[in-house]
Design a protein around this motif. Structure first.
Motif, short mmCIF file in Angstrom:
data_model
loop_
_atom_site.label_atom_id
_atom_site.label_comp_id
_atom_site.label_asym_id
_atom_site.label_seq_id
_atom_site.Cartn_x
_atom_site.Cartn_y
_atom_site.Cartn_z
N ASP A 57 0.84 -1.19 0.00
CA ASP A 57 0.00 0.00 0.00
C ASP A 57 0.88 1.24 0.00
OD1 ASP A 57 0.32 1.12 2.91
OD2 ASP A 57 -0.17 -1.00 3.23
N ARG A 82 -3.74 7.43 -2.93
CA ARG A 82 -3.62 6.31 -1.99
C ARG A 82 -4.00 5.03 -2.73
NH1 ARG A 82 -7.42 8.45 2.67
NH2 ARG A 82 -8.24 9.64 0.91
N ALA A 83 -3.35 3.93 -2.36
CA ALA A 83 -3.60 2.70 -3.09
C ALA A 83 -3.35 1.47 -2.24
CB ALA A 83 -2.71 2.63 -4.33
N VAL A 85 -2.19 -1.93 -3.46
CA VAL A 85 -1.64 -2.51 -4.68
C VAL A 85 -2.03 -3.99 -4.76
CG1 VAL A 85 0.53 -2.94 -5.91
CG2 VAL A 85 0.26 -0.85 -4.55
N PHE A 89 -7.20 2.04 -6.19
CA PHE A 89 -6.52 3.33 -6.24
C PHE A 89 -7.53 4.45 -6.01
CE2 PHE A 89 -3.91 0.43 -8.56
CZ PHE A 89 -2.61 0.85 -8.41
N ARG A 90 -7.11 5.45 -5.25
CA ARG A 90 -7.97 6.61 -4.99
C ARG A 90 -7.14 7.88 -5.15
NH1 ARG A 90 -12.27 7.83 -0.24
NH2 ARG A 90 -12.11 10.11 -0.18
N ASP A 142 -1.16 1.41 -12.16
CA ASP A 142 0.19 1.43 -11.60
C ASP A 142 1.20 1.96 -12.60
OD1 ASP A 142 0.01 -0.77 -13.25
OD2 ASP A 142 0.56 -2.22 -11.72
#
Length: 237
Positions: A57, A82-83, A85, A89-90, A142
């Protein structure tokens, strides 16, 4: 406006990376190139990819500068990414004021995108692949956080760069389909993060510059908080 920014971000971050420690960056002596351990392009790319594979993350501030090629005017943007992985995703817009409060939430596992508009107090839900195609965003989020894919771009190692008394490896990328365009990625040799990226048009004019700040990795980003959006009417497309 929101997707014009995001479309530019995608061009610059065919962004499988973020983040293997090599050692402290050495300052450049006056008149000399930055002093960095000599590495090949393959070495740099492998270290970046290996570091990304260790990320579960992340939480990072993205600072953007978009340049008007006609008059050189600069439009600044800022957001928080923020993510979790690899699928959730935000992106929360902080600046400019007209975008502040807007949110894009992407769930690749569900192939779903949710766009929150604070002015209309509305959440638009649609398929992520559809939105990505409409807005030229690229489905692999990503890719915003890494070096480009060598299958799509011609890559080479440029001269080291200095930003704020720190030295960075520079990776240059030109799309196979349009080699006149140039992308620069500054890789931090301590974190193997793409610290800064720049996009130049075929005339050599700088159009977009982005920097990453306040990076936090693997500190337990909450899925529940990531998915939480303000109360709003929900509309499906």
């Amino acid at each position: 406006m929101m997707f014009r920014w995001l479309s530019m971000i995608d061009k610059l971050w065919p962004w499988a990376t973020l983040l293997a420690v090599l050692g402290a960056t050495l300052p450049a002596a006056a008149g000399d190139e930055p002093l960095l351990p000599p590495l090949t392009l393959e070495d740099v790319a492998a270290r970046v990819e290996a570091a990304w594979n260790e990320i579960d993350d992340l939480d990072v501030i993205v600072e953007l500068e978009q340049y008007n090629p006609t008059d050189g005017a600069v439009t600044s943007g800022r957001g928080r990414l923020r993510a979790l992985v690899p699928d959730l995703f935000r992106f929360d817009w902080l600046l400019p004021d007209m975008m502040a409060g807007s949110i894009l939430l992407i769930d690749r596992a569900r192939n779903e995108a949710r766009q929150y508009n604070p002015v209309r107090e509305e959440i638009i839900v649609q398929q992520w692949d559809q939105l990505a195609q409409e807005q030229n965003l690229g489905q692999d989020v990503d890719r915003w956080l890494t070096l480009p894919d060598a299958g799509d771009y011609a890559l080479e190692l440029g001269k080291p760069a200095v930003e704020g008394h720190r030295a960075y490896y520079t990776v240059l990328a030109r799309p196979h389909g349009d080699p006149g365009q140039l992308y620069e990625f500054l890789v931090d040799p301590e974190t193997w993060l793409v610290q800064e990226f720049r996009y130049y048009d075929p005339s050599g004019r700088l159009l977009l510059r982005g920097r990453l700040a306040d990076v936090t990795i693997n500190h337990g980003v909450s899925e529940e908080r990531l998915r939480r959006l303000p109360p709003a009417a929900v509309r499906h497309r």
